[in-house]
Design an enzyme around this catalytic site. Structure first.
Site, short mmCIF file in Angstrom:
data_model
loop_
_atom_site.label_atom_id
_atom_site.label_comp_id
_atom_site.label_asym_id
_atom_site.label_seq_id
_atom_site.Cartn_x
_atom_site.Cartn_y
_atom_site.Cartn_z
CD GLU A 272 -2.51 1.91 0.25
OE1 GLU A 272 -3.41 0.95 0.08
OE2 GLU A 272 -2.32 2.68 -0.24
N GLY B 7 -6.80 0.82 4.39
CA GLY B 7 -8.04 1.24 4.22
C GLY B 7 -8.65 1.95 2.85
N GLY B 8 -7.58 2.28 1.87
CA GLY B 8 -7.91 2.87 0.79
C GLY B 8 -9.05 4.20 0.87
CE LYS C 109 -21.91 7.15 3.33
NZ LYS C 109 -21.38 6.66 2.10
CB ILE D 86 -20.41 10.62 -3.80
CG1 ILE D 86 -19.87 9.06 -3.80
CG2 ILE D 86 -19.61 11.42 -3.24
CD1 ILE D 86 -18.49 8.83 -4.43
NE ARG E 99 -13.33 6.95 -5.94
CZ ARG E 99 -12.44 7.71 -5.22
NH1 ARG E 99 -12.74 8.81 -4.85
NH2 ARG E 99 -11.50 7.14 -4.91
CG ASP F 124 -13.47 1.61 -6.91
OD1 ASP F 124 -14.71 0.77 -6.55
OD2 ASP F 124 -13.76 2.96 -6.21
CG HIS G 238 -45.96 -4.48 15.79
ND1 HIS G 238 -46.34 -3.41 14.83
CD2 HIS G 238 -46.70 -3.89 16.89
CE1 HIS G 238 -47.25 -2.52 15.16
NE2 HIS G 238 -47.49 -2.74 16.48
C1 LIG Z 1 -17.25 10.09 -0.86
C2 LIG Z 1 -17.35 8.62 -1.06
C3 LIG Z 1 -18.29 7.68 -0.51
C4 LIG Z 1 -18.48 6.52 -0.62
N1 LIG Z 1 -19.31 5.82 -0.05
C5 LIG Z 1 -19.57 4.41 -0.23
C6 LIG Z 1 -20.66 3.84 0.29
O1 LIG Z 1 -21.26 4.46 1.31
N2 LIG Z 1 -20.67 2.38 0.11
C7 LIG Z 1 -19.60 1.88 -0.76
O2 LIG Z 1 -19.95 0.61 -0.75
N3 LIG Z 1 -18.82 2.39 -1.58
C8 LIG Z 1 -18.67 3.79 -1.31
N4 LIG Z 1 -17.63 4.54 -1.95
C9 LIG Z 1 -16.99 3.74 -2.86
C10 LIG Z 1 -15.84 2.95 -2.19
O3 LIG Z 1 -14.97 3.99 -1.39
C11 LIG Z 1 -15.04 2.41 -3.20
O4 LIG Z 1 -15.74 1.36 -3.94
C12 LIG Z 1 -13.92 1.45 -2.44
O5 LIG Z 1 -13.01 2.04 -1.69
C13 LIG Z 1 -12.95 0.69 -3.68
O6 LIG Z 1 -12.06 -0.16 -3.09
P1 LIG Z 1 -10.74 -0.60 -3.72
O7 LIG Z 1 -9.87 -1.49 -2.79
O8 LIG Z 1 -11.18 -1.16 -5.14
O9 LIG Z 1 -10.03 0.94 -4.03
P2 LIG Z 1 -9.64 1.99 -3.11
O10 LIG Z 1 -10.28 2.08 -1.89
O11 LIG Z 1 -9.43 3.12 -4.04
O12 LIG Z 1 -8.08 1.65 -2.53
C14 LIG Z 1 -7.13 1.37 -3.52
C15 LIG Z 1 -5.75 1.78 -2.79
O13 LIG Z 1 -4.82 1.25 -3.56
C16 LIG Z 1 -3.65 1.95 -3.31
N5 LIG Z 1 -2.63 1.93 -4.31
C17 LIG Z 1 -3.10 2.39 -5.75
N6 LIG Z 1 -1.89 2.15 -6.61
C18 LIG Z 1 -0.95 1.54 -5.82
C19 LIG Z 1 0.16 1.03 -6.23
N7 LIG Z 1 0.60 0.90 -7.45
N8 LIG Z 1 0.97 0.40 -5.21
C20 LIG Z 1 0.51 0.50 -4.01
N9 LIG Z 1 -0.69 0.81 -3.49
C21 LIG Z 1 -1.52 1.59 -4.50
C22 LIG Z 1 -4.14 3.48 -3.17
O14 LIG Z 1 -3.17 4.32 -2.36
C23 LIG Z 1 -5.36 2.94 -2.05
O15 LIG Z 1 -5.23 2.95 -0.79
C24 LIG Z 1 -17.67 5.77 -1.78
C25 LIG Z 1 -16.57 6.65 -2.29
C26 LIG Z 1 -16.49 7.94 -2.07
C27 LIG Z 1 -15.22 8.95 -2.87
#
Ligand SMILES: Cc1cc2nc3c(=O)[nH]c(=O)nc-3n(C[C@H](O)[C@H](O)[C@H](O)COP(=O)(O)OP(=O)(O)OC[C@H]3O[C@@H](n4cnc5c(N)ncnc54)[C@H](O)[C@@H]3O)c2cc1C
Length: 471
Positions: free
Chosen positions: A39, A44-45, A56, A188, A273, A313, A450
């Site tokens: 990471e 937690g991303g 939230k 969002i 996004r 994503d 209920h």
């Molecule tokens: C404001 C907002 C509200 C949201 N609300 C919701 C919700 O209520 N419910 C819901 O289900 N979803 C929600 N989402 C969407 C949700 O956040 C994403 O779908 C989710 O975080 C995707 O997870 P992921 O692991 O694919 O990517 P991410 O969470 O984007 O994590 C990817 C990680 O990879 C790391 N990374 C990238 N490239 C590299 C690399 N080459 N080497 C090392 N590390 C790297 C990044 O730093 C990041 O930490 C929301 C998004 C936003 C912006």
């Protein structure tokens, strides 16, 4: 002679520590795999640090504000609430830090090797990790999962900075901007509009499409629009935003539509996004990235390189944290040599946490009809529900879409769509019904407590049997 460092070997190397990545790492470790996770930023991303959780936490502050503002109706006298958003920001950060620490702790307990750095995939399942100090190490995984996530999209003439914000900057605010324009009326954007409106800001949503929350069942979307209008959120649809001119007080004047302008203190650009494959390398691999930046996968999340998967994503599936979790399990099972079932993307649970909340699984009425189903529909309003009256949250409805069975009666439940109080916590019955392919008659046998909000779902299903208690 100095030794050439050999690459470290793992059963699984995960690139990215967001929901897709950390769930893959933890699930694999719980199955006994030797796992490394790379990471480059915070564990937690997006979800934990810049997405679901902080958004939230803000919405909860907005809910507390609403409750205090209406406390007198419940017989509780208090002065009008005032907002100290710096405290909200601190509270949000404490929640985030606690959860990020929790993931780090779980990784440690399960012996997941967490590497801080940027991971690039090369040939032979080799992930080269470049640490913040510039040093590099190599990790080789029998399997590799790419989970690099996504970043906010921008639009021309709206570079981040000053009053121009994406979700990343909004979630770092320690004050409530008084006049806010949200560009983009998706999930969002609507959550931010709801938050800031409930906290007393003047909010406008500018949406290029004919309606906000496109894709929602119309009955559900209409309830949100009516509720937003009651909050005095100004919703402008079918308008394009063209540019903005900063003013002298830190705000800006936004140009949109046919020569219209709007002066605001903050612009929230919420237009979706884009996948973040930028730093993944992939040279010498069979992993294919499409024009839009998504890593291409099949229904089992397999990329073009044998043993390399992609989730979350980064791939073109619903951008939801829990979809990333589900995809992670599909990949790990395959890495373990087990049978995995593809995620049924048309039946995942969706939740939008604006006020009123939205939750659904399966197609809405229009979508089901467009797909060729002969449907029968029932909908019941929350104003007929005793618990909704007790909590004084009566805007909303439950809607069940069922397929007409061979006997001409309502048969299999195709979709369950809800809008109203705490529906994100109530979807589970509907989600199970849709995914279990249960019929109306089967689900109507189940009892709801209920008085509860979930009675509305039970009542709506019951009415599809041709008999009911209410309406
Ligand atoms: C404001 C907002 C509200 C949201 N609300 C919701 C919700 O209520 N419910 C819901 O289900 N979803 C929600 N989402 C969407 C949700 O956040 C994403 O779908 C989710 O975080 C995707 O997870 P992921 O692991 O694919 O990517 P991410 O969470 O984007 O994590 C990817 C990680 O990879 C790391 N990374 C990238 N490239 C590299 C690399 N080459 N080497 C090392 N590390 C790297 C990044 O730093 C990041 O930490 C929301 C998004 C936003 C912006």
């Amino acid at each position: 002679m100095s030794e050439i460092p050999t690459a470290e070997q793992f059963d699984l190397v995960v690139v990215g520590g967001g929901p897709g990545g950390y769930s893959a790492a933890l699930y694999a470790a719980s199955a006994g795999m030797k796992v490394a996770m790379v990471e480059k930023d915070a564990l937690g991303g997006t979800c934990l640090n810049r997405g679901c959780i902080p958004a939230k936490a803000f919405l909860e502050t907005a809910a507390v504000h609403r409750h205090v503002a209406h406390a007198a109706e419940f017989g509780i006298e208090s002065s009008a609430p005032t907002v100290n958003f710096a405290v909200t920001q601190q509270r949000k950060q404490k929640i985030v830090d606690g959860l990020v620490g929790g993931i780090a702790g779980m990784c440690k307990n399960r012996k997941v090797e967490v590497r801080n750095g940027t991971g690039r995939l090369g040939a032979g399942h080799t992930v080269t990790v470049t640490s913040p100090d510039g040093s590099t190490t190599e990790l080789v995984g029998t399997s590799v999962i790419l989970a690099a996530g996504s970043v906010p999209r921008l639009i021309p003439n709206f570079e981040r900075g000053g009053p121009i914000m994406t979700s990343d900057e909004v979630l770092d605010l320690d004050y409530v901007p008084q006049r806010v324009v949200v560009i983009g009326g998706g999930a969002i954007g609507c959550e931010f509009a709801s938050t800031f409106s409930d906290l007393g800001a003047e909010v406008t949503i500018l949406e290029g499409l004919p309606k906000i929350l496109p894709g929602l069942d119309s009955d559900v979307a209409n309830v949100v629009v009516r509720s937003f209008k009651k909050k005095k959120i100004n919703i402008r649809t079918g308008v394009n935003v063209t540019g903005h001119t900063p003013n002298d007080s830190g705000g800006t004047v936004v140009q949109f539509g046919e020569g219209e302008t709007l002066e605001v203190d903050a612009v929230i650009v919420s237009v979706g996004r884009r996948p973040y494959s930028d730093e993944l390398g992939l040279d010498g691999t069979g992993v294919v990235v499409c024009d839009r930046g998504f890593v291409e996968v099949d229904e089992f999340c397999r990329t073009g390189e044998d043993g390399v998967y992609a989730v979350g994503d980064l791939i073109n599936t619903p951008q939801l944290a829990h979809v990333g979790y589900a995809e992670a399990i599909v990949c790990v099972k395959q890495a373990l040599g087990e049978r995995a079932l593809p995620v049924q993307y048309d039946r995942v649970p969706w939740a939008i946490y604006c006020h009123p909340e939205v939750a659904f699984a399966g197609p809405g009425e229009e979508e089901a009809k467009a797909a060729g189903f002969n449907v029968v529909v029932a909908k019941h309003p929350f104003k007929a529900n005793s618990r909704a009256r007790i909590i004084d949250e009566t805007d909303g409805l439950a809607k069940v879409i069922a397929e007409v069975g061979p006997d001409g009666r309502a048969g299999r439940i195709l979709g369950v769509h809800m809008v109203g109080p705490w529906v994100t916590e109530q979807l589970i019955g509907g989600y199970l019904a849709v995914n279990w392919e249960a019929t109306v008659d089967e689900v109507a046998e189940f009892i709801q407590p209920h008085p509860s909000l979930t009675e509305l779902f039970g009542e709506t299903v019951l009415s599809l049997t041709g008999r009911s208690f209410n309406g």
